[in-house]
Every structure is written in structure tokens, then in C-alpha cells.
Design a protein around this motif. Sequence first.
Motif, PDB file in Angstrom:
ATOM      1  N   SER A  73       0.849  -1.184   0.000  1.00 59.67           N
ATOM      2  CA  SER A  73       0.000   0.000   0.000  1.00 59.67           C
ATOM      3  C   SER A  73       0.888   1.238   0.000  1.00 59.67           C
ATOM      4  O   SER A  73       1.864   1.318   0.745  1.00 59.67           O
ATOM      5  N   PHE A  74       0.578   2.182  -0.872  1.00 57.44           N
ATOM      6  CA  PHE A  74       1.477   3.326  -1.073  1.00 57.44           C
ATOM      7  C   PHE A  74       0.916   4.671  -0.628  1.00 57.44           C
ATOM      8  O   PHE A  74       1.668   5.619  -0.442  1.00 57.44           O
ATOM      9  N   SER A  75      -0.407   4.759  -0.487  1.00 58.34           N
ATOM     10  CA  SER A  75      -0.974   6.103  -0.366  1.00 58.34           C
ATOM     11  C   SER A  75      -0.521   6.816   0.911  1.00 58.34           C
ATOM     12  O   SER A  75      -0.395   8.034   0.924  1.00 58.34           O
ATOM     13  N   GLY A  76      -0.241   6.051   1.979  1.00 63.13           N
ATOM     14  CA  GLY A  76       0.213   6.668   3.223  1.00 63.13           C
ATOM     15  C   GLY A  76       1.544   7.389   3.064  1.00 63.13           C
ATOM     16  O   GLY A  76       1.821   8.360   3.771  1.00 63.13           O
ATOM     17  N   ILE A  77       2.350   6.930   2.129  1.00 60.50           N
ATOM     18  CA  ILE A  77       3.672   7.538   1.922  1.00 60.50           C
ATOM     19  C   ILE A  77       3.526   8.952   1.357  1.00 60.50           C
ATOM     20  O   ILE A  77       4.249   9.863   1.748  1.00 60.50           O
ATOM     21  N   GLU A  78       2.566   9.113   0.473  1.00 58.97           N
ATOM     22  CA  GLU A  78       2.371  10.439  -0.104  1.00 58.97           C
ATOM     23  C   GLU A  78       1.943  11.426   0.984  1.00 58.97           C
ATOM     24  O   GLU A  78       2.450  12.541   1.067  1.00 58.97           O
ATOM     25  N   THR A  79       1.025  10.974   1.832  1.00 55.64           N
ATOM     26  CA  THR A  79       0.573  11.829   2.936  1.00 55.64           C
ATOM     27  C   THR A  79       1.749  12.159   3.856  1.00 55.64           C
ATOM     28  O   THR A  79       1.929  13.312   4.262  1.00 55.64           O
ATOM     29  N   PHE A  80       2.541  11.130   4.151  1.00 56.26           N
ATOM     30  CA  PHE A  80       3.697  11.330   5.028  1.00 56.26           C
ATOM     31  C   PHE A  80       4.640  12.382   4.439  1.00 56.26           C
ATOM     32  O   PHE A  80       5.070  13.312   5.126  1.00 56.26           O
ATOM     33  N   ILE A  81       4.927  12.235   3.152  1.00 58.62           N
ATOM     34  CA  ILE A  81       5.867  13.175   2.512  1.00 58.62           C
ATOM     35  C   ILE A  81       5.308  14.593   2.515  1.00 58.62           C
ATOM     36  O   ILE A  81       6.035  15.559   2.718  1.00 58.62           O
ATOM     37  N   SER A  82       3.985  14.698   2.347  1.00 59.74           N
ATOM     38  CA  SER A  82       3.392  16.040   2.352  1.00 59.74           C
ATOM     39  C   SER A  82       3.635  16.749   3.690  1.00 59.74           C
ATOM     40  O   SER A  82       3.733  17.963   3.744  1.00 59.74           O
ATOM     41  N   ARG A  83       3.755  15.957   4.759  1.00 59.13           N
ATOM     42  CA  ARG A  83       3.971  16.550   6.086  1.00 59.13           C
ATOM     43  C   ARG A  83       5.424  16.929   6.331  1.00 59.13           C
ATOM     44  O   ARG A  83       5.706  17.875   7.043  1.00 59.13           O
ATOM     45  N   VAL A  84       6.356  16.152   5.771  1.00 59.74           N
ATOM     46  CA  VAL A  84       7.766  16.354   6.144  1.00 59.74           C
ATOM     47  C   VAL A  84       8.631  16.956   5.041  1.00 59.74           C
ATOM     48  O   VAL A  84       9.815  17.228   5.262  1.00 59.74           O
ATOM     49  N   GLN A  85       8.063  17.181   3.868  1.00 60.28           N
ATOM     50  CA  GLN A  85       8.915  17.550   2.739  1.00 60.28           C
ATOM     51  C   GLN A  85       9.713  18.839   2.956  1.00 60.28           C
ATOM     52  O   GLN A  85      10.818  18.977   2.431  1.00 60.28           O
ATOM     53  N   ASN A  86       9.171  19.749   3.740  1.00 58.02           N
ATOM     54  CA  ASN A  86       9.891  21.013   3.938  1.00 58.02           C
ATOM     55  C   ASN A  86      11.015  20.913   4.959  1.00 58.02           C
ATOM     56  O   ASN A  86      11.829  21.818   5.087  1.00 58.02           O
ATOM     57  N   GLU A  87      11.052  19.812   5.692  1.00 53.67           N
ATOM     58  CA  GLU A  87      12.094  19.657   6.727  1.00 53.67           C
ATOM     59  C   GLU A  87      13.343  18.975   6.184  1.00 53.67           C
ATOM     60  O   GLU A  87      14.320  18.806   6.922  1.00 53.67           O
ATOM     61  N   HIS A  88      13.304  18.519   4.943  1.00 59.00           N
ATOM     62  CA  HIS A  88      14.417  17.720   4.426  1.00 59.00           C
ATOM     63  C   HIS A  88      14.858  18.173   3.043  1.00 59.00           C
ATOM     64  O   HIS A  88      14.100  18.808   2.318  1.00 59.00           O
ATOM     65  N   ARG A  89      16.080  17.792   2.684  1.00 60.60           N
ATOM     66  CA  ARG A  89      16.572  18.030   1.320  1.00 60.60           C
ATOM     67  C   ARG A  89      15.762  17.151   0.357  1.00 60.60           C
ATOM     68  O   ARG A  89      15.438  16.009   0.687  1.00 60.60           O
ATOM     69  N   ILE A  90      15.518  17.676  -0.818  1.00 60.84           N
ATOM     70  CA  ILE A  90      14.747  16.917  -1.811  1.00 60.84           C
ATOM     71  C   ILE A  90      15.472  15.612  -2.167  1.00 60.84           C
ATOM     72  O   ILE A  90      14.856  14.575  -2.405  1.00 60.84           O
ATOM     73  N   GLU A  91      16.810  15.661  -2.147  1.00 59.84           N
ATOM     74  CA  GLU A  91      17.599  14.458  -2.467  1.00 59.84           C
ATOM     75  C   GLU A  91      17.323  13.359  -1.445  1.00 59.84           C
ATOM     76  O   GLU A  91      17.209  12.179  -1.801  1.00 59.84           O
ATOM     77  N   ASP A  92      17.215  13.745  -0.173  1.00 60.83           N
ATOM     78  CA  ASP A  92      16.966  12.755   0.881  1.00 60.83           C
ATOM     79  C   ASP A  92      15.540  12.212   0.813  1.00 60.83           C
ATOM     80  O   ASP A  92      15.313  11.031   1.076  1.00 60.83           O
ATOM     81  N   VAL A  93      14.596  13.083   0.453  1.00 68.04           N
ATOM     82  CA  VAL A  93      13.202  12.629   0.313  1.00 68.04           C
ATOM     83  C   VAL A  93      13.122  11.589  -0.811  1.00 68.04           C
ATOM     84  O   VAL A  93      12.536  10.511  -0.650  1.00 68.04           O
ATOM     85  N   CYS A  94      13.747  11.898  -1.938  1.00 63.78           N
ATOM     86  CA  CYS A  94      13.684  10.983  -3.092  1.00 63.78           C
ATOM     87  C   CYS A  94      14.417   9.670  -2.787  1.00 63.78           C
ATOM     88  O   CYS A  94      13.929   8.585  -3.130  1.00 63.78           O
ATOM     89  N   PHE A  95      15.567   9.784  -2.156  1.00 65.58           N
ATOM     90  CA  PHE A  95      16.339   8.600  -1.782  1.00 65.58           C
ATOM     91  C   PHE A  95      15.513   7.700  -0.854  1.00 65.58           C
ATOM     92  O   PHE A  95      15.380   6.490  -1.066  1.00 65.58           O
ATOM     93  N   SER A  96      14.930   8.298   0.175  1.00 66.21           N
ATOM     94  CA  SER A  96      14.172   7.522   1.164  1.00 66.21           C
ATOM     95  C   SER A  96      12.914   6.924   0.550  1.00 66.21           C
ATOM     96  O   SER A  96      12.529   5.790   0.856  1.00 66.21           O
ATOM     97  N   LEU A  97      12.291   7.694  -0.331  1.00 66.27           N
ATOM     98  CA  LEU A  97      11.092   7.205  -1.020  1.00 66.27           C
ATOM     99  C   LEU A  97      11.439   5.945  -1.819  1.00 66.27           C
ATOM    100  O   LEU A  97      10.783   4.908  -1.700  1.00 66.27           O
ATOM    101  N   GLN A  98      12.489   6.036  -2.626  1.00 69.96           N
ATOM    102  CA  GLN A  98      12.881   4.878  -3.449  1.00 69.96           C
ATOM    103  C   GLN A  98      13.236   3.672  -2.591  1.00 69.96           C
ATOM    104  O   GLN A  98      12.797   2.548  -2.849  1.00 69.96           O
ATOM    105  N   GLU A  99      14.070   3.915  -1.568  1.00 71.90           N
ATOM    106  CA  GLU A  99      14.509   2.786  -0.727  1.00 71.90           C
ATOM    107  C   GLU A  99      13.301   2.100  -0.085  1.00 71.90           C
ATOM    108  O   GLU A  99      13.241   0.877  -0.001  1.00 71.90           O
ATOM    109  N   THR A 100      12.341   2.902   0.349  1.00 69.22           N
ATOM    110  CA  THR A 100      11.181   2.343   1.057  1.00 69.22           C
ATOM    111  C   THR A 100      10.279   1.555   0.105  1.00 69.22           C
ATOM    112  O   THR A 100       9.998   0.379   0.337  1.00 69.22           O
ATOM    113  N   VAL A 101       9.858   2.188  -0.979  1.00 67.21           N
ATOM    114  CA  VAL A 101       8.872   1.511  -1.828  1.00 67.21           C
ATOM    115  C   VAL A 101       9.488   0.339  -2.595  1.00 67.21           C
ATOM    116  O   VAL A 101       8.843  -0.703  -2.771  1.00 67.21           O
ATOM    117  N   PHE A 102      10.730   0.479  -2.998  1.00 69.59           N
ATOM    118  CA  PHE A 102      11.353  -0.636  -3.728  1.00 69.59           C
ATOM    119  C   PHE A 102      11.600  -1.814  -2.776  1.00 69.59           C
ATOM    120  O   PHE A 102      11.457  -2.977  -3.170  1.00 69.59           O
TER     121      PHE A 102
END
Length: 320
Positions: free
Chosen positions: A199-228
Motif C-alpha cells: 500500500s502506497f498512499s500513506g507515503i504520499e501523505t507522510f511526505i506532504s507533512r515532512v517535505q519542507n524539513e528535508h533536502r529533496i535528495e533525501d526525500v527521493c532517496f528515502s522514497l525509493q529505498e522504502t517503496v522498492f
Amino acid sequence: MYVLGIESTAHTFGVGIVEDGEVLSNERDVYKPASGGIIPREAALHHYTLGPSILKAALKRAGVGIKEIDLFAFARGPGILSCLKTGAQMAAFLSAKYGREVVGVNHCIAHIEIARKCSGFADPLMLYVSGGNTQIITFQNGRYVVFGETQDIGIGNLLDKVGRRLGIPFPAGPKIEEYAKAGKHYIKMPYSIKGMDVSFSGIETFISRVQNEHRIEDVCFSLQETVFSMLIEASERAMAYCKKDSMIIAGGVAANTRLNEMGKMMCGERGSSFARIPMEYAGDNGAMIAYTGYLMRDYDRQLPQPKPNFRTDAEVIKYR
Ligand code: AMP
Ligand code: MG
């Protein structure tokens, strides 16, 4: 025998031609919305407008005249109805004009068949990851059985939605992959596997909450590592359960190097084989429809009508 295949399930209009199952041409054009996601009416207009020139280009590249085509194949579904109609209409028109039959192909099965052909694996586990679909598929008792799948959105859809939040235009996958390479810090994200489903939809909600606290590179890295990781974990479980000793990944997201790395690693640890599908056949394309139409040549004929909710496991596979 020449089979011409038409793909039009979503953003891509593609025409491919095979001769006795060997690909002669594979032409396509991808609809790209100015902003946001696919607008069905616009995508269909794209297909309707560009379809004839893509058809001509495919015939030219193959060096085959339209009158020489023995069978027309089209993607029946699953997909967006307005888009599916453009391919079905082209198939219906060509069939009537040139007096050849039409075969309706399941789009997901076409991804599997072209991947089987490219890999040379007879009976692999298939991880199918595209914009709208995320399925773990194995062949059992004459059908392609969906062993695990997303319970909400497709993985590509998730990447594109997150991309939109981060200001990355559609399709966001390649840019997310690029950012991820420069990621250093892993942000823990919701990791949701239920049985063999994900299930993926919770990740989008999560990112919407934290995206401003992190570098975009770290968000993308963590997103890939998690879903893959979720996908590879579920795939490994399916491989063990179904006793498959090879795996292929297909669909647009199969273009991702990190996902393939993880798949290869998992298979390596199990002593199984892994293959990455060539880029040309990873995303939606007409050649896979033509090739699957060729496999079905002796069995199935359909009225050229779309089937938007066509399930992978709804089709009885008579050629295997
Ligand atoms: P498809 O529906 O099979 O054509 O796949 C389209 C999806 O693949 C879109 O959601 C893209 O964002 C995604 N995609 C394309 N290239 C990549 C990539 N390199 N990494 C991850 N996703 C990708
Ligand atoms: Mg697809």
C-alpha cells in the motif's frame, strides 16, 4: 506471418509490427500533460491525432505494407476508456478495410510476454510496475495469477504524485531517481505490506507533512529505498511460495536502476536468476501487443471493444 499491435491504454500511443514473433518495428509517442496528471480527454485526442502517423512510421520502419499484415492486435485493457477506444477504433477500421481479424490483448499480459521473450526465462516471477499498475504475477494452472498487488495506487502514480508535490513535472520517476543518487540521509517512511500486497498512499501523505524539513535528495532517496524494498520483499515471498527460480521486472518503473539492483541482489541471495528488460520494452509499447497477439493467433478473436477493468487473471492462457 505479420502481426500489427496497437497500444493506447494510457499516455502512450504505440504501434509495433512482428514477423513470426520477431519485432520489426516499435514506434510510439507519449502524451505529456502541461501540468498535473493525465487528462483522459486530452490523452485520447493525442492518440487520435497522432495515431495515423505512428502507424505509418511503424510500417515504414518494418518495411511492410499495410495489406501484408495478417492480423491486427490491440490492447483491450486495463486502461482509460477514452484512450482504449482510440486503439480499438483503429483496429476496427483496419480490420474492416483490409479484411483481417482482430485479437484483443490484455495489456499486463503483454508486458509479461515481451519480458519473457527478452529474458529467455520460461517461467519467471514477474514484478509489473507501471504508472497505474503494481502487480506480482506468476503463471499457475493456465492463468497469470496476481499474487500480490497494490491496495491503492500504482507505484508510478505514487512517484508522479510525490513528484508533483516536489515540483517535478510528469513523469517524475527519472528525476526522482536522479535526486535519489545524491541522497545521504534516510528518512523513515510508512512501510506497508499486507500479506503479499502493498500500500502506497500513506507515503504520499507522510511526505506532504515532512517535505519542507528535508533536502529533496533525501526525500527521493528515502522514497525509493522504502517503496522498492516493499516490492522486493513481497516478490521474494512470492518466489519462495510459488517456487520460481527467476524474476523479471517490467513496466515503466522497471527503467529504474536502483529497483533492478535490489531485484538482482535478492535473486542472487536466493540463487535465482534475474533479468532487466531493455528500456525499449520496459514502458508501454506496441511491439508487446503485436507479440502477444502473435502468441494468441490460433486461439482468440474479439470484437474490437475496450475492457477498461480487464484483470490479468481473467484471461485463460491457451498458448502456454
Ligand atoms: P508506464 O505506465 O508503464 O508507461 O510507466 C510510466 C511510469 O514509469 C511513470 O509513472 C514514470 O514516472 C515511471 N518511470 C519512468 N522512468 C522511471 C525511472 N527511471 N524510475 C522510476 N520510475 C520511472
Ligand atoms: Mg503499462
